[in-house]
Design a protein around this motif. Structure first.
Motif, PDB file in Angstrom:
ATOM      1  N   LEU A   1      -5.254   4.824   6.745  1.00  0.00           N
ATOM      2  CA  LEU A   1      -5.496   3.944   5.603  1.00  0.00           C
ATOM      3  C   LEU A   1      -6.022   4.693   4.386  1.00  0.00           C
ATOM      4  O   LEU A   1      -5.743   4.298   3.248  1.00  0.00           O
ATOM      5  N   THR A   2      -6.743   5.787   4.593  1.00  0.00           N
ATOM      6  CA  THR A   2      -7.176   6.616   3.458  1.00  0.00           C
ATOM      7  C   THR A   2      -5.962   7.259   2.797  1.00  0.00           C
ATOM      8  O   THR A   2      -5.834   7.261   1.567  1.00  0.00           O
ATOM      9  N   ALA A   3      -5.049   7.792   3.611  1.00  0.00           N
ATOM     10  CA  ALA A   3      -3.821   8.377   3.059  1.00  0.00           C
ATOM     11  C   ALA A   3      -2.991   7.300   2.358  1.00  0.00           C
ATOM     12  O   ALA A   3      -2.424   7.541   1.285  1.00  0.00           O
ATOM     13  N   LEU A   4      -2.939   6.106   2.949  1.00  0.00           N
ATOM     14  CA  LEU A   4      -2.206   4.997   2.332  1.00  0.00           C
ATOM     15  C   LEU A   4      -2.808   4.646   0.971  1.00  0.00           C
ATOM     16  O   LEU A   4      -2.075   4.447  -0.004  1.00  0.00           O
ATOM     17  N   ALA A   5      -4.128   4.587   0.883  1.00  0.00           N
ATOM     18  CA  ALA A   5      -4.792   4.260  -0.382  1.00  0.00           C
ATOM     19  C   ALA A   5      -4.450   5.287  -1.457  1.00  0.00           C
ATOM     20  O   ALA A   5      -4.168   4.924  -2.603  1.00  0.00           O
ATOM     21  N   HIS A   6      -4.448   6.552  -1.092  1.00  0.00           N
ATOM     22  CA  HIS A   6      -4.084   7.594  -2.067  1.00  0.00           C
ATOM     23  C   HIS A   6      -2.629   7.461  -2.481  1.00  0.00           C
ATOM     24  O   HIS A   6      -2.287   7.650  -3.649  1.00  0.00           O
ATOM     25  N   HIS A   7      -1.785   7.119  -1.535  1.00  0.00           N
ATOM     26  CA  HIS A   7      -0.354   6.984  -1.809  1.00  0.00           C
ATOM     27  C   HIS A   7      -0.069   5.782  -2.715  1.00  0.00           C
ATOM     28  O   HIS A   7       0.735   5.871  -3.642  1.00  0.00           O
ATOM     29  N   LEU A   8      -0.738   4.661  -2.454  1.00  0.00           N
ATOM     30  CA  LEU A   8      -0.487   3.443  -3.227  1.00  0.00           C
ATOM     31  C   LEU A   8      -1.124   3.470  -4.603  1.00  0.00           C
ATOM     32  O   LEU A   8      -0.617   2.855  -5.532  1.00  0.00           O
ATOM     33  N   GLY A   9      -2.267   4.121  -4.712  1.00  0.00           N
ATOM     34  CA  GLY A   9      -3.011   4.102  -5.967  1.00  0.00           C
ATOM     35  C   GLY A   9      -4.004   2.947  -5.979  1.00  0.00           C
ATOM     36  O   GLY A   9      -3.923   2.012  -5.174  1.00  0.00           O
ATOM     37  N   THR A  10      -4.912   3.005  -6.919  1.00  0.00           N
ATOM     38  CA  THR A  10      -6.019   2.049  -6.967  1.00  0.00           C
ATOM     39  C   THR A  10      -5.588   0.596  -7.170  1.00  0.00           C
ATOM     40  O   THR A  10      -6.053  -0.275  -6.431  1.00  0.00           O
ATOM     41  N   PRO A  11      -4.732   0.278  -8.130  1.00  0.00           N
ATOM     42  CA  PRO A  11      -4.395  -1.148  -8.330  1.00  0.00           C
ATOM     43  C   PRO A  11      -3.780  -1.803  -7.084  1.00  0.00           C
ATOM     44  O   PRO A  11      -4.194  -2.886  -6.680  1.00  0.00           O
ATOM     45  N   GLN A  12      -2.803  -1.135  -6.461  1.00  0.00           N
ATOM     46  CA  GLN A  12      -2.150  -1.719  -5.286  1.00  0.00           C
ATOM     47  C   GLN A  12      -3.109  -1.773  -4.103  1.00  0.00           C
ATOM     48  O   GLN A  12      -3.131  -2.746  -3.359  1.00  0.00           O
ATOM     49  N   THR A  13      -3.921  -0.745  -3.920  1.00  0.00           N
ATOM     50  CA  THR A  13      -4.893  -0.742  -2.825  1.00  0.00           C
ATOM     51  C   THR A  13      -5.904  -1.865  -3.014  1.00  0.00           C
ATOM     52  O   THR A  13      -6.261  -2.564  -2.058  1.00  0.00           O
ATOM     53  N   THR A  14      -6.331  -2.079  -4.237  1.00  0.00           N
ATOM     54  CA  THR A  14      -7.288  -3.143  -4.521  1.00  0.00           C
ATOM     55  C   THR A  14      -6.681  -4.508  -4.221  1.00  0.00           C
ATOM     56  O   THR A  14      -7.337  -5.371  -3.630  1.00  0.00           O
ATOM     57  N   ARG A  15      -5.410  -4.703  -4.590  1.00  0.00           N
ATOM     58  CA  ARG A  15      -4.736  -5.970  -4.265  1.00  0.00           C
ATOM     59  C   ARG A  15      -4.645  -6.153  -2.753  1.00  0.00           C
ATOM     60  O   ARG A  15      -4.892  -7.239  -2.229  1.00  0.00           O
ATOM     61  N   LEU A  16      -4.281  -5.096  -2.050  1.00  0.00           N
ATOM     62  CA  LEU A  16      -4.167  -5.167  -0.599  1.00  0.00           C
ATOM     63  C   LEU A  16      -5.523  -5.506   0.021  1.00  0.00           C
ATOM     64  O   LEU A  16      -5.616  -6.386   0.874  1.00  0.00           O
ATOM     65  N   LEU A  17      -6.579  -4.850  -0.421  1.00  0.00           N
ATOM     66  CA  LEU A  17      -7.927  -5.131   0.103  1.00  0.00           C
ATOM     67  C   LEU A  17      -8.358  -6.559  -0.201  1.00  0.00           C
ATOM     68  O   LEU A  17      -9.106  -7.155   0.575  1.00  0.00           O
ATOM     69  N   GLY A  18      -7.890  -7.105  -1.301  1.00  0.00           N
ATOM     70  CA  GLY A  18      -8.217  -8.483  -1.648  1.00  0.00           C
ATOM     71  C   GLY A  18      -7.653  -9.489  -0.667  1.00  0.00           C
ATOM     72  O   GLY A  18      -8.110 -10.627  -0.604  1.00  0.00           O
ATOM     73  N   GLU A  19      -6.664  -9.081   0.125  1.00  0.00           N
ATOM     74  CA  GLU A  19      -6.054  -9.960   1.122  1.00  0.00           C
ATOM     75  C   GLU A  19      -6.691  -9.806   2.504  1.00  0.00           C
ATOM     76  O   GLU A  19      -6.359 -10.541   3.419  1.00  0.00           O
ATOM     77  N   LEU A  20      -7.579  -8.853   2.632  1.00  0.00           N
ATOM     78  CA  LEU A  20      -8.215  -8.582   3.926  1.00  0.00           C
ATOM     79  C   LEU A  20      -9.675  -9.024   3.898  1.00  0.00           C
ATOM     80  O   LEU A  20     -10.281  -9.104   2.827  1.00  0.00           O
ATOM     81  N   PRO A  21     -10.241  -9.289   5.061  1.00  0.00           N
ATOM     82  CA  PRO A  21     -11.659  -9.670   5.089  1.00  0.00           C
ATOM     83  C   PRO A  21     -12.552  -8.541   4.559  1.00  0.00           C
ATOM     84  O   PRO A  21     -12.150  -7.379   4.568  1.00  0.00           O
ATOM     85  N   PRO A  22     -13.753  -8.875   4.119  1.00  0.00           N
ATOM     86  CA  PRO A  22     -14.681  -7.834   3.663  1.00  0.00           C
ATOM     87  C   PRO A  22     -14.904  -6.795   4.774  1.00  0.00           C
ATOM     88  O   PRO A  22     -14.854  -7.124   5.957  1.00  0.00           O
ATOM     89  N   GLY A  23     -15.104  -5.572   4.378  1.00  0.00           N
ATOM     90  CA  GLY A  23     -15.390  -4.506   5.330  1.00  0.00           C
ATOM     91  C   GLY A  23     -14.247  -3.532   5.536  1.00  0.00           C
ATOM     92  O   GLY A  23     -14.438  -2.453   6.085  1.00  0.00           O
ATOM     93  N   TYR A  24     -13.047  -3.874   5.100  1.00  0.00           N
ATOM     94  CA  TYR A  24     -11.904  -2.987   5.290  1.00  0.00           C
ATOM     95  C   TYR A  24     -11.913  -1.803   4.333  1.00  0.00           C
ATOM     96  O   TYR A  24     -11.302  -0.776   4.621  1.00  0.00           O
ATOM     97  N   ALA A  25     -12.558  -1.934   3.200  1.00  0.00           N
ATOM     98  CA  ALA A  25     -12.514  -0.866   2.195  1.00  0.00           C
ATOM     99  C   ALA A  25     -12.956   0.471   2.772  1.00  0.00           C
ATOM    100  O   ALA A  25     -12.373   1.510   2.458  1.00  0.00           O
ATOM    101  N   LEU A  26     -13.958   0.459   3.617  1.00  0.00           N
ATOM    102  CA  LEU A  26     -14.431   1.710   4.214  1.00  0.00           C
ATOM    103  C   LEU A  26     -13.338   2.370   5.051  1.00  0.00           C
ATOM    104  O   LEU A  26     -13.259   3.595   5.111  1.00  0.00           O
ATOM    105  N   LEU A  27     -12.492   1.576   5.678  1.00  0.00           N
ATOM    106  CA  LEU A  27     -11.377   2.133   6.441  1.00  0.00           C
ATOM    107  C   LEU A  27     -10.356   2.801   5.526  1.00  0.00           C
ATOM    108  O   LEU A  27      -9.604   3.669   5.955  1.00  0.00           O
ATOM    109  N   PHE A  28     -10.331   2.392   4.259  1.00  0.00           N
ATOM    110  CA  PHE A  28      -9.433   2.978   3.267  1.00  0.00           C
ATOM    111  C   PHE A  28     -10.108   4.127   2.519  1.00  0.00           C
ATOM    112  O   PHE A  28      -9.577   4.624   1.546  1.00  0.00           O
ATOM    113  N   GLY A  29     -11.299   4.489   2.966  1.00  0.00           N
ATOM    114  CA  GLY A  29     -12.029   5.582   2.329  1.00  0.00           C
ATOM    115  C   GLY A  29     -12.641   5.190   0.999  1.00  0.00           C
ATOM    116  O   GLY A  29     -12.874   6.029   0.148  1.00  0.00           O
ATOM    117  N   LEU A  30     -12.899   3.894   0.814  1.00  0.00           N
ATOM    118  CA  LEU A  30     -13.411   3.384  -0.455  1.00  0.00           C
ATOM    119  C   LEU A  30     -14.670   2.562  -0.235  1.00  0.00           C
ATOM    120  O   LEU A  30     -14.892   2.027   0.848  1.00  0.00           O
TER     121      LEU A  30
END
Length: 164
Positions: free
Chosen positions: A109-138
């Motif tokens: 998920l950290t590699a995915l976040a770097h690949h997608l970029g901040t705007p898309q990663t932020t949208r994706l995290l907005g669809e997940l429950p709180p706490g996932y950001a750390l799994l994305f390295g954020l």
């Protein structure tokens, strides 16, 4: 007389190959094949927790067979916490414990976040429950801010529905 010949265009590296190599580096896997295997497992599981628009973004990064699976998977019956998500993957990753599953999930998920970029990663995290950001390295702050600007995400909507 002018003769025009077409030069072959250099082919871009496929999104899957780029992502798998990034996962290999982030997770310090011995081979790209190991990184690909873990990436498939994690991303297909993640797809079950995302709405169609986010699944399509994710599917565009996957090989065709995995993309088809990601798009056809039914939505998870309930949103999993980040911890539950990691623990649910441990049995599906070779020789993984809960601790090593967290390493694998975070690597992908950290590699995915770097690949997608901040705007898309932020949208994706907005669809997940709180706490996932750390799994994305954020830090979780970006997801919280996104939820506040757009209203409740799928996880919030499911929680409200389940409570009713």
């Amino acid at each position: 007389m002018t003769v025009t010949t077409t030069q072959p265009r250099p082919t871009a590296v496929a999104p899957w190959a780029t992502l798998a190599e990034a996962v290999r580096q982030v997770g310090q896997y011995r081979s790209t094949a190991d990184a690909e295997s873990v990436s498939r497992t994690v991303l297909l599981a993640l797809a079950a927790h995302l709405p169609t628009s986010e699944r399509e973004t994710l599917a565009a990064l996957l090989p065709a067979d995995a993309a088809e699976t990601a798009l056809s998977k039914p939505l998870a019956p309930r949103p999993l916490t980040a911890r539950e998500f990691v623990e649910s993957l441990a049995p599906h990753i070779e020789n993984a414990t809960s601790a090593t599953a967290r390493w694998h999930v975070t690597s992908v998920l950290t590699a995915l976040a770097h690949h997608l970029g901040t705007p898309q990663t932020t949208r994706l995290l907005g669809e997940l429950p709180p706490g996932y950001a750390l799994l994305f390295g954020l830090a979780d702050l970006a997801a919280v801010a996104y939820r506040q600007t757009r209203g409740a995400g799928r996880a919030d909507q499911l929680a409200v529905t389940a409570a009713a």
